[in-house]
Scaffold this motif. Structure first.
Motif, PDB file in Angstrom:
ATOM      1  N   ALA A  23       0.836  -1.199   0.000  1.00 49.67           N
ATOM      2  CA  ALA A  23       0.000   0.000   0.000  1.00 49.67           C
ATOM      3  C   ALA A  23       0.871   1.249   0.000  1.00 49.67           C
ATOM      4  O   ALA A  23       1.838   1.349   0.742  1.00 49.67           O
ATOM      5  N   GLY A  24       0.516   2.203  -0.840  1.00 51.37           N
ATOM      6  CA  GLY A  24       1.240   3.459  -0.905  1.00 51.37           C
ATOM      7  C   GLY A  24       2.426   3.462  -1.841  1.00 51.37           C
ATOM      8  O   GLY A  24       2.985   4.521  -2.140  1.00 51.37           O
ATOM      9  N   LEU A  25       2.832   2.318  -2.329  1.00 50.39           N
ATOM     10  CA  LEU A  25       3.992   2.224  -3.211  1.00 50.39           C
ATOM     11  C   LEU A  25       3.569   2.392  -4.665  1.00 50.39           C
ATOM     12  O   LEU A  25       2.637   1.744  -5.122  1.00 50.39           O
ATOM     13  N   VAL A  26       4.270   3.286  -5.374  1.00 52.81           N
ATOM     14  CA  VAL A  26       4.036   3.488  -6.795  1.00 52.81           C
ATOM     15  C   VAL A  26       5.364   3.295  -7.518  1.00 52.81           C
ATOM     16  O   VAL A  26       6.363   3.926  -7.172  1.00 52.81           O
ATOM     17  N   VAL A  27       5.371   2.422  -8.510  1.00 52.71           N
ATOM     18  CA  VAL A  27       6.575   2.137  -9.277  1.00 52.71           C
ATOM     19  C   VAL A  27       6.285   2.354 -10.750  1.00 52.71           C
ATOM     20  O   VAL A  27       5.289   1.863 -11.275  1.00 52.71           O
ATOM     21  N   SER A  28       7.142   3.112 -11.401  1.00 60.51           N
ATOM     22  CA  SER A  28       7.026   3.324 -12.835  1.00 60.51           C
ATOM     23  C   SER A  28       8.418   3.280 -13.432  1.00 60.51           C
ATOM     24  O   SER A  28       9.200   4.227 -13.287  1.00 60.51           O
ATOM     25  N   GLY A  29       8.743   2.185 -14.057  1.00 60.11           N
ATOM     26  CA  GLY A  29      10.097   2.009 -14.567  1.00 60.11           C
ATOM     27  C   GLY A  29      11.098   2.016 -13.428  1.00 60.11           C
ATOM     28  O   GLY A  29      11.001   1.222 -12.489  1.00 60.11           O
ATOM     29  N   ALA A  30      12.055   2.938 -13.499  1.00 58.93           N
ATOM     30  CA  ALA A  30      13.079   3.045 -12.456  1.00 58.93           C
ATOM     31  C   ALA A  30      12.715   4.086 -11.406  1.00 58.93           C
ATOM     32  O   ALA A  30      13.545   4.437 -10.570  1.00 58.93           O
ATOM     33  N   GLN A  31      11.453   4.562 -11.425  1.00 59.38           N
ATOM     34  CA  GLN A  31      11.010   5.570 -10.460  1.00 59.38           C
ATOM     35  C   GLN A  31      10.151   4.916  -9.381  1.00 59.38           C
ATOM     36  O   GLN A  31       9.192   4.218  -9.669  1.00 59.38           O
ATOM     37  N   VAL A  32      10.525   5.179  -8.131  1.00 58.00           N
ATOM     38  CA  VAL A  32       9.833   4.580  -6.984  1.00 58.00           C
ATOM     39  C   VAL A  32       9.330   5.697  -6.080  1.00 58.00           C
ATOM     40  O   VAL A  32      10.082   6.599  -5.702  1.00 58.00           O
ATOM     41  N   SER A  33       8.055   5.636  -5.746  1.00 62.97           N
ATOM     42  CA  SER A  33       7.432   6.658  -4.905  1.00 62.97           C
ATOM     43  C   SER A  33       6.749   6.000  -3.716  1.00 62.97           C
ATOM     44  O   SER A  33       5.969   5.056  -3.867  1.00 62.97           O
ATOM     45  N   TYR A  34       7.061   6.518  -2.526  1.00 64.38           N
ATOM     46  CA  TYR A  34       6.439   6.021  -1.290  1.00 64.38           C
ATOM     47  C   TYR A  34       6.149   7.250  -0.428  1.00 64.38           C
ATOM     48  O   TYR A  34       6.859   7.558   0.517  1.00 64.38           O
ATOM     49  N   ARG A  53      15.239   6.781  -9.181  1.00 60.60           N
ATOM     50  CA  ARG A  53      14.588   7.934  -8.554  1.00 60.60           C
ATOM     51  C   ARG A  53      13.731   7.435  -7.410  1.00 60.60           C
ATOM     52  O   ARG A  53      12.919   6.530  -7.581  1.00 60.60           O
ATOM     53  N   LEU A  54      13.912   8.026  -6.223  1.00 66.04           N
ATOM     54  CA  LEU A  54      13.172   7.610  -5.030  1.00 66.04           C
ATOM     55  C   LEU A  54      12.566   8.828  -4.359  1.00 66.04           C
ATOM     56  O   LEU A  54      13.274   9.790  -4.036  1.00 66.04           O
ATOM     57  N   ASP A  55      11.246   8.789  -4.169  1.00 69.56           N
ATOM     58  CA  ASP A  55      10.533   9.881  -3.511  1.00 69.56           C
ATOM     59  C   ASP A  55       9.945   9.370  -2.198  1.00 69.56           C
ATOM     60  O   ASP A  55       9.046   8.528  -2.192  1.00 69.56           O
ATOM     61  N   LEU A  56      10.467   9.877  -1.091  1.00 64.77           N
ATOM     62  CA  LEU A  56      10.003   9.507   0.242  1.00 64.77           C
ATOM     63  C   LEU A  56       9.440  10.719   0.975  1.00 64.77           C
ATOM     64  O   LEU A  56       9.464  10.790   2.198  1.00 64.77           O
ATOM     65  N   SER A  58      11.220  15.489 -12.321  1.00 60.79           N
ATOM     66  CA  SER A  58      11.164  14.860 -11.012  1.00 60.79           C
ATOM     67  C   SER A  58       9.795  14.930 -10.381  1.00 60.79           C
ATOM     68  O   SER A  58       9.639  14.654  -9.211  1.00 60.79           O
ATOM     69  N   ARG A  59       8.771  15.334 -11.134  1.00 57.22           N
ATOM     70  CA  ARG A  59       7.456  15.506 -10.535  1.00 57.22           C
ATOM     71  C   ARG A  59       6.436  14.506 -11.032  1.00 57.22           C
ATOM     72  O   ARG A  59       5.274  14.576 -10.688  1.00 57.22           O
ATOM     73  N   GLU A  60       6.843  13.548 -11.860  1.00 59.73           N
ATOM     74  CA  GLU A  60       5.880  12.697 -12.535  1.00 59.73           C
ATOM     75  C   GLU A  60       5.085  11.824 -11.598  1.00 59.73           C
ATOM     76  O   GLU A  60       3.921  11.533 -11.834  1.00 59.73           O
ATOM     77  N   LEU A  61       5.716  11.366 -10.508  1.00 56.61           N
ATOM     78  CA  LEU A  61       5.026  10.444  -9.620  1.00 56.61           C
ATOM     79  C   LEU A  61       4.517  11.094  -8.351  1.00 56.61           C
ATOM     80  O   LEU A  61       3.958  10.424  -7.498  1.00 56.61           O
ATOM     81  N   THR A  62       4.726  12.387  -8.217  1.00 57.89           N
ATOM     82  CA  THR A  62       4.315  13.050  -6.993  1.00 57.89           C
ATOM     83  C   THR A  62       3.005  13.769  -7.179  1.00 57.89           C
ATOM     84  O   THR A  62       2.565  14.029  -8.287  1.00 57.89           O
ATOM     85  N   SER A  63       2.383  14.108  -6.051  1.00 58.99           N
ATOM     86  CA  SER A  63       1.099  14.786  -6.099  1.00 58.99           C
ATOM     87  C   SER A  63       1.216  16.231  -5.669  1.00 58.99           C
ATOM     88  O   SER A  63       0.248  16.848  -5.281  1.00 58.99           O
ATOM     89  N   HIS A  64       2.460  16.790  -5.704  1.00 57.74           N
ATOM     90  CA  HIS A  64       2.659  18.151  -5.257  1.00 57.74           C
ATOM     91  C   HIS A  64       1.909  19.123  -6.155  1.00 57.74           C
ATOM     92  O   HIS A  64       1.952  19.025  -7.369  1.00 57.74           O
ATOM     93  N   ARG A  65       1.275  20.072  -5.548  1.00 57.03           N
ATOM     94  CA  ARG A  65       0.602  21.107  -6.308  1.00 57.03           C
ATOM     95  C   ARG A  65       1.324  22.424  -6.109  1.00 57.03           C
ATOM     96  O   ARG A  65       1.875  22.695  -5.067  1.00 57.03           O
ATOM     97  N   GLY A  66       1.290  23.301  -7.082  1.00 56.59           N
ATOM     98  CA  GLY A  66       1.944  24.590  -6.906  1.00 56.59           C
ATOM     99  C   GLY A  66       1.876  25.411  -8.158  1.00 56.59           C
ATOM    100  O   GLY A  66       1.183  25.083  -9.098  1.00 56.59           O
ATOM    101  N   ARG A  67       2.658  26.498  -8.151  1.00 59.31           N
ATOM    102  CA  ARG A  67       2.685  27.363  -9.316  1.00 59.31           C
ATOM    103  C   ARG A  67       4.017  27.209 -10.015  1.00 59.31           C
ATOM    104  O   ARG A  67       5.028  26.883  -9.417  1.00 59.31           O
ATOM    105  N   LEU A  68       4.047  27.407 -11.321  1.00 60.46           N
ATOM    106  CA  LEU A  68       5.240  27.163 -12.109  1.00 60.46           C
ATOM    107  C   LEU A  68       6.146  28.383 -12.128  1.00 60.46           C
ATOM    108  O   LEU A  68       5.696  29.514 -12.242  1.00 60.46           O
ATOM    109  N   LEU A  69       7.450  28.135 -12.023  1.00 60.64           N
ATOM    110  CA  LEU A  69       8.443  29.179 -12.219  1.00 60.64           C
ATOM    111  C   LEU A  69       9.176  28.870 -13.515  1.00 60.64           C
ATOM    112  O   LEU A  69       9.724  27.778 -13.668  1.00 60.64           O
ATOM    113  N   LEU A  70       9.191  29.783 -14.451  1.00 58.20           N
ATOM    114  CA  LEU A  70       9.887  29.564 -15.703  1.00 58.20           C
ATOM    115  C   LEU A  70      11.361  29.842 -15.503  1.00 58.20           C
ATOM    116  O   LEU A  70      11.741  30.880 -14.976  1.00 58.20           O
TER     117      LEU A  70
END
Length: 218
Positions: free
Chosen positions: A2-13, A35-38, A193-205
């Motif tokens: 539960a809570g683990l998301v894997v996409s290729g070599a990207q791991v999100s927990y 890539r590991l997101d904890l 680095s944001r593909e597997l995360t649920s972070h919301r925010g505004r973009l800085l160019l």
């Protein structure tokens, strides 16, 4: 798991309230993860990270990591974000990173007391932050991005000349210090680095091919 998301070599927990890196996470994913997101956990220790020897990106935002933070040798790591933790001793951290992450190019420490700006204390201003950047670049001269800003040629030159004299003194605890709660979200990251995360925010160019996300503190 539960809570683990894997996409290729990207791991999100993310957001699992874990106080340490689960052993089975390293056993199952450590051998292939790049890539590991904890982020958004309750981590105080990074014991178990040695199982992830091929990491290139490590996201540790919104945890409880402090000055006793210890990373294993990660020779391929180029991106590290430690936003919204409990780090106060900047020099100690930078000396450690210089030793264990020789390929580091992207570092973000926003929301830590060690990063002196208005996010952690109303007493800090832009000059404090410039001194901090100068000292960080003196210690880690290969950085391309620091926090949400690209490192400029002028900053590199100044760090070579003055960086050693810009040491940021470890601040005393105060009511303005950053909250220990890992629930306050702050995560500027390269777009890749944001593909597997649920972070919301505004973009800085920013120049070139990177776009960073700057989340608002809640």
């Amino acid at each position: 798991m539960a809570g683990l998301v894997v996409s290729g070599a990207q791991v999100s927990y993310i957001g699992q309230d874990c106080r340490e890196i689960p052993e089975h996470l390293g056993r199952d994913c450590g051998h292939f993860a790049k890539r590991l997101d904890l982020s958004f956990n309750l981590l105080r220790s990074l014991e178990g990270l040695s199982a992830f020897g091929s990491l290139e990106e490590l996201i540790l935002d919104n945890n409880l990591l402090g000055d006793d933070l210890v990373l294993p040798g990660l020779p391929r790591l180029h991106t590290l974000t430690l936003n919204k933790n409990q780090i106060t001793d900047l020099e100690c951290l930078l000396d450690h990173l210089a030793e264990v992450t020789p390929a580091l190019e992207y570092l973000s420490l926003l929301g830590n007391v060690a990063c002196p700006n208005e996010l952690v204390s109303l007493e800090k201003d832009e000059e404090d932050y410039k001194r901090y950047r100068c000292f960080v670049l003196h210690k880690l001269p290969n950085l391309k991005f620091l926090d949400a800003r690209k490192v400029t040629k002028q900053e590199r030159e100044e760090a070579l000349v003055r960086g050693a004299f810009m040491k940021v003194v470890k601040p005393k605890a105060s009511s303005d210090s950053v909250s220990a709660s890992p629930k306050s979200r702050y995560t500027p990251l390269p777009s890749a680095s944001r593909e597997l995360t649920s972070h919301r925010g505004r973009l800085l160019l920013v120049p070139d091919h990177l776009m960073w996300v700057l989340n608002s503190l809640k």
